[in-house]
Design an enzyme around this catalytic site. Structure first.
Site, PDB file in Angstrom:
ATOM      1  N   CYS A  48       0.827  -1.210   0.000  1.00  0.00           N
ATOM      2  CA  CYS A  48       0.000   0.000   0.000  1.00  0.00           C
ATOM      3  C   CYS A  48       0.866   1.268   0.000  1.00  0.00           C
ATOM      4  CB  CYS A  48      -0.972  -0.004   1.173  1.00  0.00           C
ATOM      5  SG  CYS A  48      -0.152  -0.197   2.746  1.00  0.00           S
ATOM      6  N   HIS A  97      18.108   0.871  -0.258  1.00  0.00           N
ATOM      7  CA  HIS A  97      16.675   1.166  -0.206  1.00  0.00           C
ATOM      8  C   HIS A  97      15.863  -0.104   0.091  1.00  0.00           C
ATOM      9  CE1 HIS A  97      12.970   3.304  -1.157  1.00  0.00           C
ATOM     10  NE2 HIS A  97      12.589   2.170  -1.727  1.00  0.00           N
TER      11      HIS A  97
HETATM   12  N1  LIG Z   1      -2.530  -5.927   5.504  1.00  0.00           N
HETATM   13  C1  LIG Z   1      -2.272  -4.736   5.977  1.00  0.00           C
HETATM   14  O1  LIG Z   1      -1.717  -4.578   7.074  1.00  0.00           O
HETATM   15  C2  LIG Z   1      -2.643  -3.496   5.226  1.00  0.00           C
HETATM   16  C3  LIG Z   1      -2.096  -2.273   5.623  1.00  0.00           C
HETATM   17  C4  LIG Z   1      -2.486  -1.120   4.944  1.00  0.00           C
HETATM   18  C5  LIG Z   1      -3.413  -1.194   3.941  1.00  0.00           C
HETATM   19  N2  LIG Z   1      -3.901  -2.398   3.547  1.00  0.00           N
HETATM   20  C6  LIG Z   1      -4.857  -2.431   2.476  1.00  0.00           C
HETATM   21  O2  LIG Z   1      -6.030  -3.114   2.882  1.00  0.00           O
HETATM   22  C7  LIG Z   1      -6.589  -3.855   1.811  1.00  0.00           C
HETATM   23  C8  LIG Z   1      -6.749  -5.304   2.224  1.00  0.00           C
HETATM   24  O3  LIG Z   1      -5.477  -5.842   2.552  1.00  0.00           O
HETATM   25  P1  LIG Z   1      -5.354  -7.253   3.303  1.00  0.00           P
HETATM   26  O4  LIG Z   1      -3.910  -7.427   3.585  1.00  0.00           O
HETATM   27  O5  LIG Z   1      -6.325  -7.329   4.425  1.00  0.00           O
HETATM   28  O6  LIG Z   1      -5.801  -8.258   2.137  1.00  0.00           O
HETATM   29  P2  LIG Z   1      -6.391  -9.728   2.299  1.00  0.00           P
HETATM   30  O7  LIG Z   1      -5.934 -10.344   3.560  1.00  0.00           O
HETATM   31  O8  LIG Z   1      -6.106 -10.410   1.021  1.00  0.00           O
HETATM   32  O9  LIG Z   1      -7.975  -9.505   2.429  1.00  0.00           O
HETATM   33  C9  LIG Z   1      -8.696  -9.011   1.394  1.00  0.00           C
HETATM   34  C10 LIG Z   1     -10.131  -8.699   1.794  1.00  0.00           C
HETATM   35  O10 LIG Z   1     -10.680  -7.959   0.707  1.00  0.00           O
HETATM   36  C11 LIG Z   1     -11.821  -8.664   0.203  1.00  0.00           C
HETATM   37  N3  LIG Z   1     -11.889  -8.541  -1.255  1.00  0.00           N
HETATM   38  C12 LIG Z   1     -10.983  -8.958  -2.171  1.00  0.00           C
HETATM   39  N4  LIG Z   1     -11.397  -8.644  -3.408  1.00  0.00           N
HETATM   40  C13 LIG Z   1     -12.606  -8.039  -3.258  1.00  0.00           C
HETATM   41  C14 LIG Z   1     -13.526  -7.488  -4.179  1.00  0.00           C
HETATM   42  N5  LIG Z   1     -13.294  -7.511  -5.499  1.00  0.00           N
HETATM   43  N6  LIG Z   1     -14.657  -6.919  -3.679  1.00  0.00           N
HETATM   44  C15 LIG Z   1     -14.889  -6.898  -2.357  1.00  0.00           C
HETATM   45  N7  LIG Z   1     -14.025  -7.401  -1.430  1.00  0.00           N
HETATM   46  C16 LIG Z   1     -12.908  -7.976  -1.895  1.00  0.00           C
HETATM   47  C17 LIG Z   1     -11.590 -10.120   0.596  1.00  0.00           C
HETATM   48  O11 LIG Z   1     -12.843 -10.794   0.575  1.00  0.00           O
HETATM   49  P3  LIG Z   1     -12.946 -12.377   0.291  1.00  0.00           P
HETATM   50  O12 LIG Z   1     -12.836 -13.015   1.605  1.00  0.00           O
HETATM   51  O13 LIG Z   1     -14.226 -12.553  -0.388  1.00  0.00           O
HETATM   52  O14 LIG Z   1     -11.801 -12.747  -0.629  1.00  0.00           O
HETATM   53  C18 LIG Z   1     -11.013  -9.924   1.985  1.00  0.00           C
HETATM   54  O15 LIG Z   1     -12.038  -9.657   2.911  1.00  0.00           O
HETATM   55  C19 LIG Z   1      -5.638  -3.642   0.626  1.00  0.00           C
HETATM   56  O16 LIG Z   1      -6.143  -2.606  -0.157  1.00  0.00           O
HETATM   57  C20 LIG Z   1      -4.338  -3.221   1.268  1.00  0.00           C
HETATM   58  O17 LIG Z   1      -3.567  -2.403   0.416  1.00  0.00           O
HETATM   59  C21 LIG Z   1      -3.551  -3.548   4.181  1.00  0.00           C
END
Ligand SMILES: NC(=O)c1ccc[n+]([C@@H]2O[C@H](COP(=O)([O-])OP(=O)(O)OC[C@H]3O[C@@H](n4cnc5c(N)ncnc54)[C@H](OP(=O)(O)O)[C@@H]3O)[C@@H](O)[C@H]2O)c1
Length: 420
Positions: A48, A97
């Site tokens: 992100c 980096h």
């Molecule tokens: N992980 C972190 O610490 C972190 C930090 C900052 C920002 N983020 C941001 O947060 C977001 C999620 O990250 P994550 O690490 O939690 O990912 P993740 O573990 O892969 O979880 C993804 C989530 O998004 C849902 N999803 C995926 N595709 C979708 C769609 N087309 N429509 C609706 N829901 C959908 C998934 O639902 P299903 O269960 O149906 O697949 C699941 O609930 C990303 O944009 C990431 O950049 C994450």
């Protein structure tokens, strides 16, 4: 051999640009295959905070152009538009980096853990698509090892914040007391889990978790408490919530301005805080214009992350020391890799000359005692070793950064080509 890095990150580009550059985990293999049309070897790191392309090969300039062309096509933008957001780092700067990034020093939240796993995924994916070579593999493995060391040997990640916990802190600052609030979390992945956990730890009154796959939301609520809902049910529930944190990995908006406007009509003037930490964003930016709605995206968390940076200053110094040592080790390996073919060719040629000259002399001298024979062997070997000691030491210390390896190859008419 050159290492090139072309990237866009949270220091050079706002989320509106980063979200276009972001490559979702499921799409990484496809993107690497596309990168393969421009360069022979490369690794893409997309989080992100950043999207970065690392490449190595003989011709650094061709790789930079290839990475830029890849990003330009990926972002569907022109050279001029892209250049204002990108940075290009080479060789030792690119190594430093990546090592700092993997240790969480280049993140919005210093010391965060997630980036370490993401660097690992970037390497795994590139291995799968056969886009790695020895230097890239060694570089990423070195960065991962350093990332682990820094987290084990310093307190940089002690009680580490995450973007998710900072989002909850941000919401707490705006509303004052979570104990009076109902929160809706959209997304039940890792980020959603961390949001729900932080909200529970800070005493939120009640929590709803919405996910595309409702079972995933149910699993989370089972573990942490709260109520699971489906994305289809958002419109019916949104007006009941004081805080919404969105973190679904969707390539499109999930919460539209129409959704929120409709919800606000039912809230009798009660404010709503929406924090969108997804990249790409989940919330239509026009939501910010609706009365009594306070919308923040991931870039809006910067103030809290700056404070976190100050608090970890002492640990950052310790981390930097470890990173410098690990970088020095990698750079020494890299320099050695560059000059290894020239050094072996030089030693081989010198040995061939020594052998031939010694055999000629031995023939002329006729029969010698075994002891004399051994003495001549030892003396000629020692002459060769002493003559070559300084040039070899120089090559190992300087690599081919100043073209010395090539110069040696030419001076001694050594076989082989410049190493790739
Ligand atoms: N992980 C972190 O610490 C972190 C930090 C900052 C920002 N983020 C941001 O947060 C977001 C999620 O990250 P994550 O690490 O939690 O990912 P993740 O573990 O892969 O979880 C993804 C989530 O998004 C849902 N999803 C995926 N595709 C979708 C769609 N087309 N429509 C609706 N829901 C959908 C998934 O639902 P299903 O269960 O149906 O697949 C699941 O609930 C990303 O944009 C990431 O950049 C994450």
């Amino acid at each position: 051999m050159q290492l090139s890095l072309v990237g866009i990150n949270h220091r050079t580009a706002p989320v509106a640009i980063r979200e276009k550059a972001a490559i979702r985990t499921g799409k990484l293999d496809d993107s690497l295959s596309r990168l393969g049309r421009y360069v022979d070897h490369g690794i893409i790191l997309s989080t992100c905070n950043r999207t970065e392309v690392y490449t190595t090969d003989g011709d650094g300039r061709r790789n930079e152009e290839g990475s830029l062309d890849f990003l330009k096509t990926h972002l569907e933008t022109s050279d001029t538009d892209l250049s204002q957001y990108t940075y290009i780092l080479k060789d030792k700067e690119a190594v430093a980096h990546l090592f700092q990034t993997t240790c969480g020093l280049d993140s919005m939240i210093i010391g965060e853990y997630e980036v370490l796993g993401q660097v690992g995924q970037a390497l795994e994916s590139a291995e799968r698509i056969k886009m790695t070579n020895l230097p890239l593999r060694q570089l990423f493995q070195g960065a991962i090892r350093t990332g682990r060391r820094v987290r084990e040997e310093t307190g940089i990640s002690k009680n580490a914040l995450s973007v998710s916990s900072v989002a909850v802190d941000m919401a707490t600052r705006v509303v004052g007391d979570l104990a009076k609030c109902r929160m809706l979390v959209i997304g039940a992945g890792e980020a959603g889990r961390l949001v729900a956990k932080a909200a529970k730890d800070r005493g939120v009154a009640s929590i709803l978790i919405a996910s595309r796959t409702q079972e995933r939301a149910a699993m989370l609520t089972e573990a942490l408490g709260g109520t699971p809902i489906s994305l289809g049910n958002l419109a019916g529930e949104m007006h009941t919530c004081d805080i919404i944190v969105t973190c679904a990995d969707a390539p499109h908006w999930i919460v539209s301005a129409d959704h929120v406007a409709a919800a606000m009509k039912l809230r009798s003037g009660s404010p709503m805080v929406i924090i969108d930490i997804a990249v790409p964003r989940n919330v239509e930016p026009a939501v910010a214009e609706i009365d009594n709605v306070y919308l923040y995206n991931i870039d809006g968390l910067i103030q809290i992350s700056d404070q976190n940076h100050q608090q970890r200053e002492g640990e950052i110094e310790k981390a930097v020391e470890i990173i410098m040592n690990e970088i020095a080790e990698f750079n020494a390996w890299w320099q050695m890799l560059e000059v290894r073919p020239v050094v072996s060719a030089l030693m081989k040629k010198a040995e061939e000359i020594r052998r031939a000259q010694l055999d000629k002399t031995l023939k002329k001298l006729g029969s010698l005692s075994e002891e004399d024979h051994k003495s001549l062997e030892a003396m000629t070997k020692s002459i060769v070793t002493k003559i070559l000691r300084e040039p070899v030491r120089y090559l190992k210390a300087n690599g081919d950064s100043n073209g010395s390896a090539e110069m040696v190859r030419e001076l001694f008419r050594l076989p082989g080509e410049k190493p790739k």
